[in-house]
Design a protein around this motif. Structure first.
Motif, PDB file in Angstrom:
ATOM      1  N   THR A  22       0.802  -1.222   0.000  1.00  0.00           N
ATOM      2  CA  THR A  22       0.000   0.000   0.000  1.00  0.00           C
ATOM      3  C   THR A  22       0.837   1.274   0.000  1.00  0.00           C
ATOM      4  OG1 THR A  22      -0.201  -0.046   2.408  1.00  0.00           O
ATOM      5  CG2 THR A  22      -1.977  -1.089   1.120  1.00  0.00           C
ATOM      6  N   ASP A  23       2.155   1.151   0.053  1.00  0.00           N
ATOM      7  CA  ASP A  23       2.993   2.344  -0.018  1.00  0.00           C
ATOM      8  C   ASP A  23       2.804   2.975  -1.394  1.00  0.00           C
ATOM      9  OD1 ASP A  23       4.871   4.328   0.150  1.00  0.00           O
ATOM     10  OD2 ASP A  23       6.590   2.994  -0.107  1.00  0.00           O
ATOM     11  N   PRO A  24       2.187   4.160  -1.443  1.00  0.00           N
ATOM     12  CA  PRO A  24       1.822   4.747  -2.730  1.00  0.00           C
ATOM     13  C   PRO A  24       3.005   5.134  -3.607  1.00  0.00           C
ATOM     14  CG  PRO A  24       1.422   6.308  -0.974  1.00  0.00           C
ATOM     15  CD  PRO A  24       1.808   5.007  -0.322  1.00  0.00           C
ATOM     16  N   LEU A  25       4.149   5.350  -3.017  1.00  0.00           N
ATOM     17  CA  LEU A  25       5.291   5.805  -3.804  1.00  0.00           C
ATOM     18  C   LEU A  25       6.233   4.680  -4.216  1.00  0.00           C
ATOM     19  CD1 LEU A  25       5.978   9.124  -1.887  1.00  0.00           C
ATOM     20  CD2 LEU A  25       4.567   8.741  -3.908  1.00  0.00           C
ATOM     21  N   THR A  26       5.970   3.471  -3.761  1.00  0.00           N
ATOM     22  CA  THR A  26       6.798   2.337  -4.142  1.00  0.00           C
ATOM     23  C   THR A  26       6.325   1.804  -5.490  1.00  0.00           C
ATOM     24  OG1 THR A  26       7.136   1.717  -1.851  1.00  0.00           O
ATOM     25  CG2 THR A  26       7.530   0.016  -3.489  1.00  0.00           C
ATOM     26  N   LYS A  27       7.258   1.648  -6.419  1.00  0.00           N
ATOM     27  CA  LYS A  27       6.903   1.087  -7.728  1.00  0.00           C
ATOM     28  C   LYS A  27       6.789  -0.425  -7.588  1.00  0.00           C
ATOM     29  CE  LYS A  27       7.749   2.563 -11.698  1.00  0.00           C
ATOM     30  NZ  LYS A  27       6.892   3.196 -12.656  1.00  0.00           N
ATOM     31  N   LYS A  28       5.662  -0.939  -8.068  1.00  0.00           N
ATOM     32  CA  LYS A  28       5.403  -2.381  -8.027  1.00  0.00           C
ATOM     33  C   LYS A  28       5.826  -2.994  -9.359  1.00  0.00           C
ATOM     34  CE  LYS A  28       3.097  -1.322  -4.236  1.00  0.00           C
ATOM     35  NZ  LYS A  28       3.178   0.100  -4.118  1.00  0.00           N
ATOM     36  N   PRO A  29       6.090  -4.298  -9.389  1.00  0.00           N
ATOM     37  CA  PRO A  29       6.459  -4.938 -10.663  1.00  0.00           C
ATOM     38  C   PRO A  29       5.331  -4.798 -11.682  1.00  0.00           C
ATOM     39  CG  PRO A  29       6.769  -6.445  -8.802  1.00  0.00           C
ATOM     40  CD  PRO A  29       6.075  -5.228  -8.286  1.00  0.00           C
ATOM     41  N   GLU A  30       5.684  -4.466 -12.913  1.00  0.00           N
ATOM     42  CA  GLU A  30       4.684  -4.253 -13.971  1.00  0.00           C
ATOM     43  C   GLU A  30       3.808  -5.478 -14.195  1.00  0.00           C
ATOM     44  OE1 GLU A  30       4.026  -1.367 -15.539  1.00  0.00           O
ATOM     45  OE2 GLU A  30       5.547  -0.413 -14.286  1.00  0.00           O
ATOM     46  N   LYS A  31       4.347  -6.672 -13.979  1.00  0.00           N
ATOM     47  CA  LYS A  31       3.583  -7.881 -14.282  1.00  0.00           C
ATOM     48  C   LYS A  31       2.328  -8.019 -13.420  1.00  0.00           C
ATOM     49  CE  LYS A  31       6.315 -11.040 -11.460  1.00  0.00           C
ATOM     50  NZ  LYS A  31       7.194 -12.198 -11.497  1.00  0.00           N
ATOM     51  N   ILE A  32       2.286  -7.391 -12.255  1.00  0.00           N
ATOM     52  CA  ILE A  32       1.081  -7.513 -11.434  1.00  0.00           C
ATOM     53  C   ILE A  32      -0.077  -6.696 -12.000  1.00  0.00           C
ATOM     54  CG2 ILE A  32       2.405  -8.026  -9.348  1.00  0.00           C
ATOM     55  CD1 ILE A  32       1.739  -5.261  -8.294  1.00  0.00           C
ATOM     56  N   TYR A  33       0.201  -5.828 -12.979  1.00  0.00           N
ATOM     57  CA  TYR A  33      -0.836  -5.013 -13.598  1.00  0.00           C
ATOM     58  C   TYR A  33      -1.283  -5.548 -14.958  1.00  0.00           C
ATOM     59  CZ  TYR A  33       0.504  -1.858  -9.913  1.00  0.00           C
ATOM     60  OH  TYR A  33       0.783  -1.328  -8.684  1.00  0.00           O
ATOM     61  N   ARG A  34      -0.656  -6.602 -15.444  1.00  0.00           N
ATOM     62  CA  ARG A  34      -0.973  -7.130 -16.780  1.00  0.00           C
ATOM     63  C   ARG A  34      -2.436  -7.532 -16.931  1.00  0.00           C
ATOM     64  NH1 ARG A  34       4.291 -10.663 -17.160  1.00  0.00           N
ATOM     65  NH2 ARG A  34       5.764  -8.993 -17.562  1.00  0.00           N
ATOM     66  N   THR A  48      -4.022   0.393 -13.661  1.00  0.00           N
ATOM     67  CA  THR A  48      -2.798  -0.039 -14.334  1.00  0.00           C
ATOM     68  C   THR A  48      -1.642   0.913 -14.071  1.00  0.00           C
ATOM     69  OG1 THR A  48      -3.441   1.107 -16.372  1.00  0.00           O
ATOM     70  CG2 THR A  48      -4.052  -1.209 -16.185  1.00  0.00           C
ATOM     71  N   LEU A  49      -1.889   1.983 -13.321  1.00  0.00           N
ATOM     72  CA  LEU A  49      -0.826   2.924 -12.971  1.00  0.00           C
ATOM     73  C   LEU A  49      -0.034   2.410 -11.785  1.00  0.00           C
ATOM     74  CD1 LEU A  49      -2.623   6.366 -13.314  1.00  0.00           C
ATOM     75  CD2 LEU A  49      -0.756   5.495 -14.716  1.00  0.00           C
ATOM     76  N   ASN A  50       1.070   3.074 -11.530  1.00  0.00           N
ATOM     77  CA  ASN A  50       1.989   2.637 -10.505  1.00  0.00           C
ATOM     78  C   ASN A  50       2.644   3.868  -9.875  1.00  0.00           C
ATOM     79  OD1 ASN A  50       3.642   0.922  -9.044  1.00  0.00           O
ATOM     80  ND2 ASN A  50       4.335  -0.214 -10.823  1.00  0.00           N
ATOM     81  N   GLY A  51       3.105   3.745  -8.646  1.00  0.00           N
ATOM     82  CA  GLY A  51       3.884   4.799  -8.007  1.00  0.00           C
ATOM     83  C   GLY A  51       3.131   6.101  -7.804  1.00  0.00           C
ATOM     84  N   ALA A  52       3.824   7.212  -8.025  1.00  0.00           N
ATOM     85  CA  ALA A  52       3.272   8.545  -7.748  1.00  0.00           C
ATOM     86  C   ALA A  52       2.063   8.864  -8.629  1.00  0.00           C
ATOM     87  CB  ALA A  52       4.358   9.603  -7.938  1.00  0.00           C
ATOM     88  N   LYS A  53       2.066   8.417  -9.890  1.00  0.00           N
ATOM     89  CA  LYS A  53       0.913   8.680 -10.768  1.00  0.00           C
ATOM     90  C   LYS A  53      -0.335   7.987 -10.228  1.00  0.00           C
ATOM     91  CE  LYS A  53       3.413   9.448 -15.040  1.00  0.00           C
ATOM     92  NZ  LYS A  53       3.670   8.980 -16.402  1.00  0.00           N
ATOM     93  N   TRP A  54      -0.185   6.749  -9.763  1.00  0.00           N
ATOM     94  CA  TRP A  54      -1.315   6.031  -9.167  1.00  0.00           C
ATOM     95  C   TRP A  54      -1.812   6.772  -7.926  1.00  0.00           C
ATOM     96  CZ3 TRP A  54      -1.490   4.040  -4.215  1.00  0.00           C
ATOM     97  CH2 TRP A  54      -2.657   3.356  -3.899  1.00  0.00           C
ATOM     98  N   HIS A  55      -0.873   7.207  -7.095  1.00  0.00           N
ATOM     99  CA  HIS A  55      -1.233   7.883  -5.849  1.00  0.00           C
ATOM    100  C   HIS A  55      -2.060   9.140  -6.133  1.00  0.00           C
ATOM    101  CE1 HIS A  55      -1.003   8.912  -1.651  1.00  0.00           C
ATOM    102  NE2 HIS A  55      -0.521  10.090  -1.948  1.00  0.00           N
ATOM    103  N   ALA A  56      -1.670   9.907  -7.137  1.00  0.00           N
ATOM    104  CA  ALA A  56      -2.401  11.126  -7.488  1.00  0.00           C
ATOM    105  C   ALA A  56      -3.824  10.794  -7.929  1.00  0.00           C
ATOM    106  CB  ALA A  56      -1.665  11.878  -8.591  1.00  0.00           C
ATOM    107  N   ARG A  58      -5.552   8.066  -7.177  1.00  0.00           N
ATOM    108  CA  ARG A  58      -6.284   7.500  -6.040  1.00  0.00           C
ATOM    109  C   ARG A  58      -6.807   8.597  -5.125  1.00  0.00           C
ATOM    110  NH1 ARG A  58      -6.135   6.443  -0.938  1.00  0.00           N
ATOM    111  NH2 ARG A  58      -7.030   4.542  -0.095  1.00  0.00           N
ATOM    112  N   LYS A  59      -6.014   9.627  -4.917  1.00  0.00           N
ATOM    113  CA  LYS A  59      -6.438  10.731  -4.053  1.00  0.00           C
ATOM    114  C   LYS A  59      -7.698  11.408  -4.590  1.00  0.00           C
ATOM    115  CE  LYS A  59      -3.581  13.679  -2.309  1.00  0.00           C
ATOM    116  NZ  LYS A  59      -2.479  14.637  -2.095  1.00  0.00           N
ATOM    117  N   THR A  60      -7.866  11.424  -5.902  1.00  0.00           N
ATOM    118  CA  THR A  60      -9.039  12.089  -6.468  1.00  0.00           C
ATOM    119  C   THR A  60     -10.322  11.294  -6.244  1.00  0.00           C
ATOM    120  OG1 THR A  60      -8.761  11.128  -8.676  1.00  0.00           O
ATOM    121  CG2 THR A  60      -7.680  13.232  -8.257  1.00  0.00           C
TER     122      THR A  60
END
Length: 134
Positions: A22-34, A48-56, A58-60
């Motif tokens: 759940t750490d929003p700034l940690t990049k997860k492996p791309e394969k988990i989003y396939r 399908t987003l990851n890291g900071a873009k996902w966090h932004a 999600r906040k909305t």
């Protein structure tokens, strides 16, 4: 010898596991989003987003899932289900006592309607349910 070594990390504590995932700034492996990427035809979405873009993103949408909205969703989903049952009962007549329908499609429509109405205060049209439910 011919297979490159892979790293395997095991986490035994659920709180640590949750913190990692759940750490929003940690990049997860791309394969988990396939899986989600295939569902959305390769289109970038919040799923399908990851890291900071996902966090932004999600906040909305986070306010839409507040405890108040979730509690209200239960009643709205029950009301939508009751309306659907009544509609199905109306369709059954002496001339047509049974008919076919896709239960998955019907249930997805109910869930989408309840989610849209409670989280976004928007009532979806049948066309929108068809578009987003597929």
């Amino acid at each position: 010898p011919g297979i490159p070594p892979k790293s395997l990390i095991m986490v035994g504590e659920s709180s640590t596991y949750r913190a990692i995932l759940t750490d929003p700034l940690t990049k997860k492996p791309e394969k988990i989003y396939r899986y989600f990427s295939r569902i959305y035809g390769g289109t970038t979405t919040m799923f399908t987003l990851n890291g900071a873009k996902w966090h932004a993103k999600r906040k909305t949408v986070a306010p839409a899932f507040s405890p108040r909205h979730i509690k209200r969703m239960k009643q709205v989903a029950l009301d939508k289900t009751e309306a659907w049952i009544n509609l199905m009962a109306e369709r059954m007549t002496e001339d047509e006592p049974s008919f076919e329908f896709d239960v998955t499609e019907e249930m997805v429509g109910i869930v989408l309607s309840a989610l849209s109405e409670t989280a976004f205060e928007y009532e979806m049209s049948e066309k929108e349910k068809d578009v987003f439910g597929k």
